[in-house]
Design a protein around this motif. Structure first.
Motif, PDB file in Angstrom:
ATOM      1  N   VAL A 139      -3.735   8.113  10.312  1.00 43.02           N
ATOM      2  CA  VAL A 139      -4.439   6.845  10.111  1.00 43.02           C
ATOM      3  C   VAL A 139      -5.904   6.998  10.512  1.00 43.02           C
ATOM      4  O   VAL A 139      -6.801   6.517   9.809  1.00 43.02           O
ATOM      5  CB  VAL A 139      -3.749   5.704  10.893  1.00 43.02           C
ATOM      6  N   LEU A 140      -6.165   7.665  11.626  1.00 43.61           N
ATOM      7  CA  LEU A 140      -7.537   7.857  12.083  1.00 43.61           C
ATOM      8  C   LEU A 140      -8.363   8.617  11.037  1.00 43.61           C
ATOM      9  O   LEU A 140      -9.515   8.258  10.763  1.00 43.61           O
ATOM     10  CB  LEU A 140      -7.563   8.610  13.413  1.00 43.61           C
ATOM     11  N   ASP A 141      -7.784   9.638  10.417  1.00 43.92           N
ATOM     12  CA  ASP A 141      -8.497  10.392   9.381  1.00 43.92           C
ATOM     13  C   ASP A 141      -8.906   9.480   8.224  1.00 43.92           C
ATOM     14  O   ASP A 141     -10.008   9.593   7.691  1.00 43.92           O
ATOM     15  CB  ASP A 141      -7.644  11.546   8.853  1.00 43.92           C
ATOM     16  N   ALA A 164      -3.012   2.870   3.545  1.00 42.53           N
ATOM     17  CA  ALA A 164      -1.567   2.763   3.289  1.00 42.53           C
ATOM     18  C   ALA A 164      -1.229   3.324   1.915  1.00 42.53           C
ATOM     19  O   ALA A 164      -0.241   4.061   1.764  1.00 42.53           O
ATOM     20  CB  ALA A 164      -1.112   1.309   3.409  1.00 42.53           C
ATOM     21  N   ASP A 165      -2.034   3.010   0.903  1.00 45.07           N
ATOM     22  CA  ASP A 165      -1.781   3.534  -0.446  1.00 45.07           C
ATOM     23  C   ASP A 165      -1.856   5.056  -0.476  1.00 45.07           C
ATOM     24  O   ASP A 165      -1.004   5.715  -1.054  1.00 45.07           O
ATOM     25  CB  ASP A 165      -2.786   2.957  -1.446  1.00 45.07           C
ATOM     26  N   LEU A 166      -2.868   5.608   0.140  1.00 50.70           N
ATOM     27  CA  LEU A 166      -3.046   7.054   0.126  1.00 50.70           C
ATOM     28  C   LEU A 166      -1.945   7.757   0.928  1.00 50.70           C
ATOM     29  O   LEU A 166      -1.380   8.752   0.490  1.00 50.70           O
ATOM     30  CB  LEU A 166      -4.412   7.437   0.675  1.00 50.70           C
ATOM     31  N   ILE A 211       4.756   3.501   2.669  1.00 52.56           N
ATOM     32  CA  ILE A 211       4.148   3.040   3.914  1.00 52.56           C
ATOM     33  C   ILE A 211       3.452   1.732   3.598  1.00 52.56           C
ATOM     34  O   ILE A 211       2.634   1.666   2.688  1.00 52.56           O
ATOM     35  CB  ILE A 211       3.105   4.036   4.446  1.00 52.56           C
ATOM     36  N   GLY A 212       3.769   0.708   4.343  1.00 49.60           N
ATOM     37  CA  GLY A 212       3.136  -0.579   4.128  1.00 49.60           C
ATOM     38  C   GLY A 212       1.831  -0.692   4.899  1.00 49.60           C
ATOM     39  O   GLY A 212       1.553   0.065   5.829  1.00 49.60           O
ATOM     40  N   THR A 213       1.044  -1.665   4.489  1.00 50.90           N
ATOM     41  CA  THR A 213      -0.219  -1.930   5.170  1.00 50.90           C
ATOM     42  C   THR A 213       0.032  -2.275   6.634  1.00 50.90           C
ATOM     43  O   THR A 213      -0.748  -1.905   7.515  1.00 50.90           O
ATOM     44  CB  THR A 213      -0.964  -3.074   4.469  1.00 50.90           C
ATOM     45  N   LEU A 249      -6.702   8.533  -7.498  1.00 53.64           N
ATOM     46  CA  LEU A 249      -5.626   7.779  -8.136  1.00 53.64           C
ATOM     47  C   LEU A 249      -5.643   6.327  -7.679  1.00 53.64           C
ATOM     48  O   LEU A 249      -5.960   6.030  -6.541  1.00 53.64           O
ATOM     49  CB  LEU A 249      -4.267   8.391  -7.802  1.00 53.64           C
ATOM     50  N   THR A 250      -5.285   5.435  -8.601  1.00 45.64           N
ATOM     51  CA  THR A 250      -5.148   4.017  -8.272  1.00 45.64           C
ATOM     52  C   THR A 250      -3.788   3.550  -8.751  1.00 45.64           C
ATOM     53  O   THR A 250      -3.017   4.329  -9.333  1.00 45.64           O
ATOM     54  CB  THR A 250      -6.244   3.179  -8.955  1.00 45.64           C
TER      55      THR A 250
END
Length: 185
Positions: free
Chosen positions: A24-26, A38-40, A48-50, A136-137
């Protein structure tokens, strides 16, 4: 990457708290929001949810770190500059992807997986240059364009063509990937 990782990818639930904090820090240091992180991370570690990301941020107080604050400030400045540019009518600094056929001198990826990307054969060759994982989206095709599992991350590209609502693949890639048994691939 080990053979076990090929068949049993690391899931978010199997990571240690330290590994989750680092992941998460990265993302935050790269200037991403919790939703984008979260998406990435979902593409890497499964769903993984927000709120998972926000929970890690809160538990470890990541949003209070000076480097994270600086990255968020830099992102806000870029977003404000883009809004001002659009308001002035000078356009947005965002680069839009165009089909390869319109780019002079552009070539589709060659046989060897090199810096230009992987090779696709004949009728299933995409019309767009591949996108990286970070590009990507939710509305782009996520079909991997590499064949060798040992391909370096910098050489991994995805199709990137627009998809229909809720679809992971564009129409061409879906036809190429989902065929009836016995049908020629």
């Amino acid at each position: 990457m080990s053979l076990a990782e090929t068949f049993f990818p690391t899931l978010w639930s199997n990571l240690t708290p330290h590994q989750k904090r680092r992941a998460v820090l990265d993302q935050l240091l790269a200037g991403r929001t919790a939703e984008e992180a979260a998406d990435l991370l979902s593409a890497i570690y499964g769903v993984i949810g927000t709120n998972h990301v926000r929970g890690v941020m809160d538990r470890h107080r990541l949003h209070e770190q000076p480097a994270v604050k600086a990255a968020a400030t830099a992102r806000r400045q870029v977003e404000r500059a883009a809004v001002r540019a659009r308001a002035r009518g000078t356009g947005s600094p965002v680069v839009k992807l165009r089909p390869v056929s319109r780019l002079p001198g552009a070539r589709l990826p060659s046989v060897s997986s090199g810096p230009t990307g992987p090779k696709l054969s004949g009728k299933h060759r995409p019309k767009y240059v591949g996108l990286t994982l970070l590009q990507l989206t939710a509305t782009t095709c996520k079909r991997p364009l590499w064949e060798d599992p040992d391909t370096a991350l910098k050489d991994k590209f995805f199709c990137g063509r627009p998809t229909g609502a809720g679809a992971s693949y564009c129409a061409g890639c879906a036809r190429a990937m989902y065929r009836a048994p016995g049908e020629d691939r």
